[in-house]
Write a protein that holds these residues in place. Structure first.
Motif, PDB file in Angstrom:
ATOM      1  N   SER A  92      -9.882 -11.229   8.087  1.00 37.49           N
ATOM      2  CA  SER A  92      -9.108 -10.695   6.974  1.00 37.49           C
ATOM      3  C   SER A  92      -9.797  -9.520   6.291  1.00 37.49           C
ATOM      4  O   SER A  92      -9.173  -8.493   6.023  1.00 37.49           O
ATOM      5  CB  SER A  92      -8.834 -11.802   5.960  1.00 37.49           C
ATOM      6  OG  SER A  92      -7.998 -11.326   4.940  1.00 37.49           O
ATOM      7  N   GLU A  93     -11.090  -9.650   6.011  1.00 38.65           N
ATOM      8  CA  GLU A  93     -11.794  -8.570   5.309  1.00 38.65           C
ATOM      9  C   GLU A  93     -11.887  -7.312   6.172  1.00 38.65           C
ATOM     10  O   GLU A  93     -11.769  -6.194   5.671  1.00 38.65           O
ATOM     11  CB  GLU A  93     -13.184  -9.010   4.825  1.00 38.65           C
ATOM     12  CG  GLU A  93     -14.116  -9.525   5.901  1.00 38.65           C
ATOM     13  CD  GLU A  93     -13.922 -10.992   6.277  1.00 38.65           C
ATOM     14  OE1 GLU A  93     -14.626 -11.436   7.198  1.00 38.65           O
ATOM     15  OE2 GLU A  93     -13.070 -11.676   5.704  1.00 38.65           O
ATOM     16  N   ASP A  94     -12.080  -7.494   7.473  1.00 39.12           N
ATOM     17  CA  ASP A  94     -12.115  -6.332   8.374  1.00 39.12           C
ATOM     18  C   ASP A  94     -10.743  -5.664   8.429  1.00 39.12           C
ATOM     19  O   ASP A  94     -10.632  -4.439   8.477  1.00 39.12           O
ATOM     20  CB  ASP A  94     -12.533  -6.752   9.787  1.00 39.12           C
ATOM     21  CG  ASP A  94     -13.965  -7.258   9.844  1.00 39.12           C
ATOM     22  OD1 ASP A  94     -14.745  -6.963   8.916  1.00 39.12           O
ATOM     23  OD2 ASP A  94     -14.301  -7.953  10.818  1.00 39.12           O
ATOM     24  N   LEU A  95      -9.703  -6.481   8.440  1.00 44.18           N
ATOM     25  CA  LEU A  95      -8.338  -5.971   8.481  1.00 44.18           C
ATOM     26  C   LEU A  95      -8.013  -5.164   7.224  1.00 44.18           C
ATOM     27  O   LEU A  95      -7.463  -4.069   7.307  1.00 44.18           O
ATOM     28  CB  LEU A  95      -7.368  -7.139   8.646  1.00 44.18           C
ATOM     29  CG  LEU A  95      -5.932  -6.832   8.961  1.00 44.18           C
ATOM     30  CD1 LEU A  95      -5.802  -5.969  10.203  1.00 44.18           C
ATOM     31  CD2 LEU A  95      -5.159  -8.127   9.155  1.00 44.18           C
ATOM     32  N   ASP A  96      -8.388  -5.692   6.055  1.00 46.59           N
ATOM     33  CA  ASP A  96      -8.156  -4.978   4.795  1.00 46.59           C
ATOM     34  C   ASP A  96      -8.884  -3.636   4.771  1.00 46.59           C
ATOM     35  O   ASP A  96      -8.328  -2.620   4.349  1.00 46.59           O
ATOM     36  CB  ASP A  96      -8.596  -5.831   3.598  1.00 46.59           C
ATOM     37  CG  ASP A  96      -7.715  -7.056   3.403  1.00 46.59           C
ATOM     38  OD1 ASP A  96      -6.569  -7.056   3.902  1.00 46.59           O
ATOM     39  OD2 ASP A  96      -8.180  -8.023   2.762  1.00 46.59           O
ATOM     40  N   ALA A  97     -10.121  -3.623   5.243  1.00 45.63           N
ATOM     41  CA  ALA A  97     -10.897  -2.380   5.265  1.00 45.63           C
ATOM     42  C   ALA A  97     -10.269  -1.372   6.238  1.00 45.63           C
ATOM     43  O   ALA A  97     -10.185  -0.177   5.931  1.00 45.63           O
ATOM     44  CB  ALA A  97     -12.342  -2.672   5.655  1.00 45.63           C
ATOM     45  N   ALA A  98      -9.806  -1.858   7.383  1.00 45.30           N
ATOM     46  CA  ALA A  98      -9.195  -0.963   8.370  1.00 45.30           C
ATOM     47  C   ALA A  98      -7.876  -0.387   7.857  1.00 45.30           C
ATOM     48  O   ALA A  98      -7.562   0.780   8.106  1.00 45.30           O
ATOM     49  CB  ALA A  98      -8.978  -1.712   9.684  1.00 45.30           C
ATOM     50  N   ILE A  99      -7.096  -1.183   7.113  1.00 44.03           N
ATOM     51  CA  ILE A  99      -5.848  -0.692   6.525  1.00 44.03           C
ATOM     52  C   ILE A  99      -6.142   0.405   5.506  1.00 44.03           C
ATOM     53  O   ILE A  99      -5.495   1.456   5.507  1.00 44.03           O
ATOM     54  CB  ILE A  99      -5.037  -1.850   5.897  1.00 44.03           C
ATOM     55  CG1 ILE A  99      -4.433  -2.730   7.005  1.00 44.03           C
ATOM     56  CG2 ILE A  99      -3.947  -1.322   4.971  1.00 44.03           C
ATOM     57  CD1 ILE A  99      -3.777  -4.003   6.510  1.00 44.03           C
ATOM     58  N   ALA A 100      -7.127   0.182   4.650  1.00 46.04           N
ATOM     59  CA  ALA A 100      -7.495   1.196   3.659  1.00 46.04           C
ATOM     60  C   ALA A 100      -7.978   2.468   4.344  1.00 46.04           C
ATOM     61  O   ALA A 100      -7.616   3.584   3.937  1.00 46.04           O
ATOM     62  CB  ALA A 100      -8.574   0.639   2.730  1.00 46.04           C
TER      63      ALA A 100
END
Length: 132
Positions: A92-100
């Motif tokens: 989840s945290e990697d996904l959020d960073a990649a979206i940003a």
């Protein structure tokens, strides 16, 4: 207990899975559908979502798929997916960073090709987020 059948998951890069399984649930464009041994011939495009693969030993794998199609027949199931990522590889945290990061790339793109590539990446990431 359901009989085993051949399941193959293929992406453009490689064969991701090829084994005997008990059941596979596929995210079809018109809804999820389950496949067991001796399934009637059936083809469907797939929507972004998770394949659920039920192995013979009772274990269940979830694999995010995006784009492609599924081909079921009495002998087995083949899923050709444009992209496939094991759920265990999604954090989840990697996904959020990649979206940003993808959003920043879109805003800062100087070339239309760069903006288009970033937009495609963002769409994939948002599909994964929605599937989770």
């Amino acid at each position: 207990m359901a009989e085993a059948f051949q399941f193959d998951l293929v992406s453009p890069e490689r064969l991701l899975m090829s084994e005997e399984v008990r059941e596979v649930v596929v995210p079809g464009m018109e809804g999820d559908f389950g496949v067991l041994k001796n399934h009637a011939p059936f083809m469907s495009t797939i929507r972004p979502g998770f394949l659920e693969v039920f192995r013979q030993d009772g274990a269940k794998d979830r694999i995010f798929v995006r784009g492609g199609f599924a081909d079921a027949n009495p002998n087995g199931l083949t899923v050709l997916a444009e992209q496939a990522i094991a759920e265990a590889d999604l954090k989840s945290e990697d996904l959020d960073a990649a979206i940003a990061e993808a959003k920043d790339d879109i805003e800062n793109a100087l070339l239309e090709e760069t903006r288009t590539a970033a937009s495609l990446k963002l769409a994939l990431l948002q599909d994964i987020r929605n599937a989770l």
